[in-house]
Write a protein that holds these residues in place. Structure first.
Motif, mmCIF file in Angstrom:
data_model
loop_
_atom_site.group_PDB
_atom_site.id
_atom_site.type_symbol
_atom_site.label_atom_id
_atom_site.label_comp_id
_atom_site.label_asym_id
_atom_site.label_seq_id
_atom_site.Cartn_x
_atom_site.Cartn_y
_atom_site.Cartn_z
ATOM 1 N N TYR A 158 11.796 73.263 -20.695
ATOM 2 C CA TYR A 158 12.016 72.142 -19.670
ATOM 3 C C TYR A 158 13.535 71.465 -19.720
ATOM 4 C CZ TYR A 158 12.107 68.068 -22.937
ATOM 5 O OH TYR A 158 12.282 67.057 -23.788
ATOM 6 N N GLY A 159 13.960 71.377 -18.534
ATOM 7 C CA GLY A 159 15.268 70.851 -18.016
ATOM 8 C C GLY A 159 15.331 69.232 -18.114
ATOM 9 N N SER A 160 16.232 68.753 -18.488
ATOM 10 C CA SER A 160 16.458 67.111 -18.324
ATOM 11 C C SER A 160 17.796 67.026 -18.099
ATOM 12 C CB SER A 160 16.264 66.395 -19.592
ATOM 13 O OG SER A 160 17.208 66.436 -20.634
ATOM 14 N N GLY A 164 18.905 62.083 -24.438
ATOM 15 C CA GLY A 164 18.775 60.727 -24.584
ATOM 16 C C GLY A 164 18.420 60.360 -23.224
ATOM 17 N N SER A 165 18.222 61.041 -22.424
ATOM 18 C CA SER A 165 18.196 60.618 -21.137
ATOM 19 C C SER A 165 16.764 60.378 -20.874
ATOM 20 C CB SER A 165 18.425 61.514 -19.969
ATOM 21 O OG SER A 165 17.745 62.517 -19.980
ATOM 22 N N PRO A 186 18.944 70.563 -22.195
ATOM 23 C CA PRO A 186 19.525 69.385 -21.678
ATOM 24 C C PRO A 186 20.784 69.951 -20.514
ATOM 25 C CG PRO A 186 20.538 69.754 -23.975
ATOM 26 C CD PRO A 186 19.204 70.740 -23.638
ATOM 27 N N TYR A 187 20.890 69.141 -19.695
ATOM 28 C CA TYR A 187 21.922 69.516 -18.701
ATOM 29 C C TYR A 187 22.803 68.319 -18.412
ATOM 30 C CZ TYR A 187 19.585 73.737 -17.164
ATOM 31 O OH TYR A 187 18.963 75.102 -17.035
ATOM 32 N N LYS A 188 24.023 68.236 -17.890
ATOM 33 C CA LYS A 188 24.636 67.273 -17.618
ATOM 34 C C LYS A 188 24.478 66.733 -16.147
ATOM 35 C CE LYS A 188 28.617 68.552 -20.640
ATOM 36 N NZ LYS A 188 30.158 68.902 -20.737
ATOM 37 N N MET A 204 10.344 74.636 -15.691
ATOM 38 C CA MET A 204 9.989 73.190 -15.488
ATOM 39 C C MET A 204 11.056 72.337 -15.770
ATOM 40 S SD MET A 204 7.397 72.783 -18.777
ATOM 41 C CE MET A 204 7.640 71.237 -19.170
ATOM 42 N N PHE A 205 11.034 71.173 -15.195
ATOM 43 C CA PHE A 205 11.987 70.082 -15.513
ATOM 44 C C PHE A 205 11.321 68.679 -15.192
ATOM 45 C CE2 PHE A 205 12.407 70.591 -10.768
ATOM 46 C CZ PHE A 205 12.680 69.151 -10.481
ATOM 47 N N TYR A 206 12.007 67.594 -15.744
ATOM 48 C CA TYR A 206 11.421 66.356 -15.489
ATOM 49 C C TYR A 206 12.496 65.521 -14.761
ATOM 50 C CZ TYR A 206 7.884 66.773 -19.144
ATOM 51 O OH TYR A 206 6.736 67.200 -19.801
#
Length: 325
Positions: A158-160, A164-165, A186-188, A204-206
């Motif tokens: 999954y991408g976020s 820490g986000s 994790p992405y920026k 998927m992503f949140y």
């Protein structure tokens, strides 16, 4: 003939009522002849920035209180929070922040340059928005139960919007609550994560649900669940985790704080003014468009809310494995 006993009794009760009647020491209005600086923990263009600019606009147009927005992003909100904590407590410097500097950073980092309760006057709660879980339409997943079954049969990533986000913490909380294990990518920021999702790189992503309502409407993504106590009116067809049998509630709230030591009258004036602005139909409608559900709190209630949130979020942050060593 006038009954003197009744007159005296009436006068006595009136005096007693005045003695114990709640006294409002402030009302909505301007509180400083100087322009107020609203410091934001994020760069321009994000939800917090838009809320700050909405507030600044109505402070001026509705109450004649000049205000400017000062964006100071960095270090999960601690740069802006540290700056505000060191300013004069005269009401001319305010911090508009989400959870990060007060409920995430104190647990995540080994040390931060301020105390989240002692170094601030927490003035007014504004509202909260909720993230959710999005999956590719091609997976054929529409419910949490279907997601669990799929996740147990195939490794998922999954991408976020970053380590820490809110989206990262939600991802780890969902894994723990559902008894599954997925890989965190994790992405920026959320935009590059969504770009990879659209390109088919991510399954998927949140992310915040309302901000992605167009993707939901266009069936580019399936929103499995939203992590709010109730469904959001902007996305009424997206069910909550809770109504599907899983008590996962993680909201990204935003509020207004000032340096510690601000006097009670100024605090109450700002609180009353902020609540009046965000309770108006025009502004409330704009908040709804941004995915934020507004609620009113006194300064004391907001302070307690922040303190309680620190305790609530600490185990989530620790379970996410993002505590600095």
């Amino acid at each position: 003939m006038i009954n003197n006993q009744k007159v005296l009794l009436g006068a006595g009760l009136a005096a007693l009522a005045l003695t114990f009647a709640p006294v409002s020491i402030a009302a909505p209005g301007s509180w400083s002849s100087e322009p107020v600086r609203i410091v934001v923990t994020f760069p321009p263009g994000g939800t917090s920035d838009l809320v700050a600019r909405l507030l600044a606009k109505h402070l001026d147009s509705d109450y004649g209180q000049k205000a400017v927005v000062d964006n100071r992003p960095g270090a999960a909100g601690t740069v802006a929070a540290d700056y505000v904590s060191r300013q004069s407590a005269d009401g001319t410097t305010l911090l508009l922040a989400n959870n990060a500097p007060f409920t995430i950073s104190p647990t995540r980092f080994k040390s931060i340059p301020y105390e989240p309760i002692e170094d601030f006057t927490h003035v007014a709660y504004i509202g909260a928005s909720a993230p959710g879980l999005f999956v590719q339409p091609t997976l054929g997943i529409n419910t949490v139960e279907e997601y669990i079954a799929y996740a147990k049969s195939k490794e998922l990533a999954y991408g976020s919007s970053g380590v820490g986000s809110i989206s990262h913490i939600l991802g780890e909380a969902v894994d723990a609550k559902l008894g599954i294990q997925s890989i965190h990518v994790p992405y920026k920021g959320s935009s590059p994560a969504i770009q990879d999702f659209r390109a088919g790189v991510l399954d998927m992503f949140y992310d915040m649900v309302v901000q992605n309502k167009d993707m939901i409407a266009d069936k580019e993504a399936i929103a499995i669940a939203i992590a709010s106590p109730e469904r959001n009116p902007q996305t009424p067809n997206v069910p909550t985790f809770r109504e599907q049998g899983y008590d996962v509630v993680i909201e990204n709230w935003v509020g207004l704080s000032a340096p510690a030591g601000m006097d009670a009258k100024t605090t109450e004036t700002i609180n009353d003014t902020v609540l009046a602005i965000f309770s108006s139909d025009e502004v409330k409608e704009r908040l709804i468009e941004l995915g934020i559900t507004h609620s009113a709190m006194t300064s004391a209630e907001y302070t307690q809310f922040v303190a309680d949130s620190i305790s609530t979020w600490a185990p989530l942050i620790k379970s996410a494995g993002i505590v600095e060593k």
